[in-house]
Motif scaffolding. Structure first.
Motif, PDB file in Angstrom:
ATOM      1  N   ASN A  50      18.462 -26.389  65.845  1.00 37.55           N
ATOM      2  CA  ASN A  50      18.455 -27.594  66.655  1.00 37.55           C
ATOM      3  C   ASN A  50      19.363 -28.617  65.971  1.00 37.55           C
ATOM      4  O   ASN A  50      19.069 -29.072  64.865  1.00 37.55           O
ATOM      5  CB  ASN A  50      17.013 -28.122  66.734  1.00 37.55           C
ATOM      6  CG  ASN A  50      16.776 -28.976  67.946  1.00 37.55           C
ATOM      7  OD1 ASN A  50      17.687 -29.630  68.435  1.00 37.55           O
ATOM      8  ND2 ASN A  50      15.538 -28.989  68.429  1.00 37.55           N
TER       9      ASN A  50
ATOM     10  N   LEU B 224      21.541 -26.817  71.068  1.00 31.33           N
ATOM     11  CA  LEU B 224      20.895 -25.640  70.489  1.00 31.33           C
ATOM     12  C   LEU B 224      21.999 -24.682  70.039  1.00 31.33           C
ATOM     13  O   LEU B 224      22.649 -24.035  70.861  1.00 31.33           O
ATOM     14  CB  LEU B 224      19.982 -24.965  71.514  1.00 31.33           C
ATOM     15  CG  LEU B 224      18.804 -25.807  72.002  1.00 31.33           C
ATOM     16  CD1 LEU B 224      17.930 -24.979  72.935  1.00 31.33           C
ATOM     17  CD2 LEU B 224      17.981 -26.343  70.846  1.00 31.33           C
TER      18      LEU B 224
ATOM     19  N   GLY C 244      20.159 -30.098  74.648  1.00 30.09           N
ATOM     20  CA  GLY C 244      19.238 -29.102  74.107  1.00 30.09           C
ATOM     21  C   GLY C 244      17.827 -29.277  74.624  1.00 30.09           C
ATOM     22  O   GLY C 244      17.085 -28.294  74.766  1.00 30.09           O
TER      23      GLY C 244
ATOM     24  N   VAL D 203      15.678 -27.959  62.316  1.00 30.30           N
ATOM     25  CA  VAL D 203      16.727 -28.918  62.669  1.00 30.30           C
ATOM     26  C   VAL D 203      17.754 -28.997  61.547  1.00 30.30           C
ATOM     27  O   VAL D 203      17.393 -28.993  60.361  1.00 30.30           O
ATOM     28  CB  VAL D 203      16.114 -30.317  62.921  1.00 30.30           C
ATOM     29  CG1 VAL D 203      17.199 -31.337  63.245  1.00 30.30           C
ATOM     30  CG2 VAL D 203      15.093 -30.254  64.060  1.00 30.30           C
TER      31      VAL D 203
END
Length: 752
Positions: free
Chosen positions: A399, A425, A458, A479
């Motif tokens: 992410n 993404l 995303g 992330v």
């Protein structure tokens, strides 16, 4: 269809006829981006090798298009050379031969692109209407709810700064002036999914914790308790509480100098990383003069309205791009977990950090440039390599936040505090490319393709996944946030108050976030914020140490080779202990062990799932034997392959046991596999029967018989006393791989 007076082209961009570009003007623009002289920019040189970063290219693309040019981020990224860009832009202006003709530079070029008006009412004006949350804001707002897995926490950044003798009155004045200047610091989020700006901030004023009369030990204990409370505070954003500043006054040190501690918390619903830098810089200036900064001429809701209009067509094209890729996207890396995310009642994030020295970072950037890789992609690929080592997967999603400010949209846009974040993404596939450099270039190509379609965010893609996956939606809880264009703490704040002394951030529904910032001396601060409770002891320490070690290794390593990442010593020792254990072979395969012991454990649980799901050994064995009977009735024996496709759960396990009990070999096919891949696996495996637990109708042209799992479970059970076939399982990677033996190990359901 394009509007009258506009044109469309293969890039997907729509606009009016663009002004002519000269090669000299374009070269000057690129040189300014790189901080170089135009003479230093080779028209045929790889700009990524010269240090161009993805964020800079995003800004440049926006500027080109606002100046009337028509170019997409992805196509510029695919051939990052000034000469190629010139030919591309010239081909769309009808001026390909005008290599040195007069042209306005992009900032002055006429443009009919949608520009936000500066004649809007200021955000502080009474009667300001509600405006929608952005997709990322919506995700933060919904995710903070107590009913969400890993929810119950705000998307929040908490900073501590130790400063010499802060004057409380001046600091309070500065904070109040700050909330007047930045409307989003007095924003309120409502239950209907909108936000509005209040006339005044509900901030109650500066809370001062005075410890000057006590001992240093007592003060340290008190401020540690305060950190515990404030660092994971869930601000009342529904009441407009999005920002807070408090002050701890500490006892004098042995040298009689006294240091105070500033505690600053902000909900990231209203601020991105650039906004935090703005807050700190403005706070320092307003501390010296509370009247130094006035209201801005532009605001966040006006920008969102203008951008929504300008990007409507772009969003539709991006939606089609992601829709085409949806089925083939993986989920996040399946790192080892100590507990189920749904069982974490109140997530507590813990930060780990590592500093990369300036000379190390300088050398890494040079190595990346040699291979045509941007600094950010180098760092993302290194992180991905470590995640792959610890998760055992090479194909997963990261992410990745994008900080999407169109710098030329309005002169004040760079001065606005708000959350401009978008998400992409990023599909990591370390099976693409040769060696570290090849993998990094593959990651870079995928990132640039995805950023070129970031108008469909995303968050939108994750929602599409949730709708498509139903029972077991894919997620992206890891992330990667790279912010290496400037230090987090700006010079003005550091000069007035000092450096950051402690920080942590948290985000709802996130497991692990890797953040990277540039340090003031030109190095990097690597930070990992993670939900500590989720992971086994030692895993996060091992993972972060591996990241640091890999970057050090890459300074001198051969980038054409795949980096060798050793397991942490504790994990390696545990593996050796397990593998060194010798047990007598039973002579039976694993499924035979299950059926052998099922009778003596008839009422003992064999499978547990969800909150109350339970299946006993006897119940599981009966289900498996019913399936085995149905398969045997259709001639499955002697290792005959059977495709098994079913959602994860008890029926999937019963299906596998049933295939093995009948004497077949199973070929697992995920329910989320694209139809083309399913057909290829079926063809390569040679299977003539598909055991299907999805409930979807069989394709009319399927070459194999499709046996619904529900139908198989109604068949009469296969006899318990049967000559178990000596069968083996084919591996998941490809049906053509040689079968892997399961002999010599004891069943997980056998005696312990």
């Amino acid at each position: 269809m394009a509007r009258k007076g506009t044109s469309t082209d293969p890039s997907g961009c729509t606009g009016t006829a663009a002004p002519a570009w000269t090669l000299e003007a374009l070269r000057a623009e690129v040189a300014a981006l790189l901080g170089a002289e135009p003479a230093e920019v080779d028209d045929d040189g790889d700009l990524f090798a010269l240090g161009l970063q993805s964020l800079q290219l995003m800004q440049f693309t926006n500027r080109v298009n606002r100046a009337g040019g028509r170019a997409g981020f992805t196509e510029l990224a695919r051939d990052p050379r000034v000469g190629s860009w010139y030919r591309l832009l010239s081909s769309r202006t009808g001026a390909a031969g005008a290599r040195s003709g007069p042209a306005r530079p992009p900032a002055e070029a006429p443009s009919t692109a949608v520009r936000p008006s500066t004649a809007v009412p200021p955000s502080a004006a009474p009667g300001r209407e509600p405006f929608p949350l952005t997709p990322v804001q919506q995700a933060y707002w919904i995710g903070r709810g107590d009913d969400r897995p890993l929810g119950g926490v705000g998307c929040h950044a908490y900073l501590e700064i130790d400063a010499a003798e802060v004057h409380p009155g001046r600091l309070e004045q500065a904070v109040r002036a700050l909330t007047r200047r930045h409307p989003m610091l007095r924003a309120r989020c409502d239950d209907d999914g909108t936000q509005r700006v209040l006339d005044a901030s509900p901030w109650p004023g500066l809370t001062v914790h005075d410890h000057t009369a006590g001992t240093r030990a007592d003060a340290d204990t008190a401020v540690a308790g305060l950190r515990e409370r404030l660092s994971h505070r869930r601000l009342r954003v529904g009441e407009g509480e999005v920002f807070d500043v408090q002050l701890s006054r500490l006892p004098a040190a042995a040298d009689s100098r006294r240091v105070d501690r500033i505690h600053l918390g902000v909900d990231l619903l209203v601020a991105d990383v650039h906004s935090i830098r703005l807050l700190l810089a403005d706070l320092a200036e307003l501390y010296d003069d509370p009247d130094a900064l006035g209201e801005l001429a532009y605001d966040f809701p006006s920008h969102l309205a203008a951008r929504g209009t300008a990007r409507a067509d772009e969003r539709e094209r991006a939606k089609e791009y992601w829709s085409d890729r949806l089925v083939g996207l993986p989920g996040g890396p399946r790192l080892p977990l100590a507990t189920d995310p749904e069982d974490v009642v109140r997530p507590r994030f813990v930060r780990r950090t590592h500093t990369l020295a300036p000379h190390t970072w300088e050398r890494l950037r040079a190595r990346a440039g040699e291979h045509g890789v941007t600094p950010s992609v180098l760092l993302a690929t290194a992180f991905a390599e470590v995640l792959a080592r610890f998760s055992g997967e090479r194909h997963f999603l990261l992410n990745v936040p994008l900080f999407d400010r169109e710098h030329d949209a309005h002169p004040d846009l760079d001065r606005i505090v708000a959350d401009f974040t978008s998400l992409v993404l990023l599909e990591i596939d370390l099976g693409r490319g040769t060696g570290f450099a090849g993998r990094a270039r593959a990651v870079q190509q995928r990132l640039h393709d995805d950023v070129g379609h970031a108008a469909y965010t995303g968050v939108d893609v994750l929602r599409d996944m949730a709708r498509a996956d139903a029972d077991h939606p894919r997620t992206a809880p890891v992330v990667f946030a790279c912010n290496i264009d400037a230090p987090l703490v700006p010079d003005a704040f550091a000069d007035r108050f000092g450096e950051l002394s402690w920080m942590v951030s948290q985000t709802p529904q996130v497991w692990l976030e890797h953040q990277i910032y540039r340090t003031r001396d030109g190095g990097l601060l690597l930070a990992w914020d993670a939900v500590e409770e989720l992971f086994p002891d030692g895993l996060l320490d091992g993972l972060t140490a591996a990241c640091a070690a890999l970057l050090d290794h890459l300074v001198m390593a051969d980038w054409t080779a795949v980096p060798d990442l050793p397991l942490p010593a504790g994990q390696l020792r545990r593996r050796h202990e397990v593998n060194a254990t010798h047990r007598p072979e039973s002579g039976r395969a694993l499924h035979e062990e299950f059926f052998t012991h099922a009778g003596t454990r008839a009422d003992a649980p064999a499978l547990l799932w969800g909150a109350e799901g339970v299946l006993t050994h006897d119940e599981l064995a009966e289900r498996a034997l019913r399936i085995a009977g149905a398969l045997a009735d259709r001639g499955i024996r002697d290792g005959a392959p059977v495709l098994v496709t079913a959602p994860k759960g008890p029926d999937q396990i019963a299906a596998v046991l049933g295939v093995l009990a009948a004497g077949g070999s199973y070929v697992p096919v995920g329910v989320d596999q694209p139809a083309e891949r399913r057909a290829r696996i079926l063809a390569v495996s040679g299977a003539r029967l598909v055991l299907d637990g999805t409930g979807t109708p069989a394709p009319a042209a399927s070459p194999a018989e499709v046996l619904p799992l529900a139908e198989a479970l109604r068949f009469r059970p296969w006899p318990r006393r049967c000559p178990w076939a000596r069968t083996t399982r084919r591996t998941r990677s490809s049906p053509r791989d040689p079968p892997a033996s399961r002999r010599g190990s004891r069943s997980a359901t056998g005696p312990r």
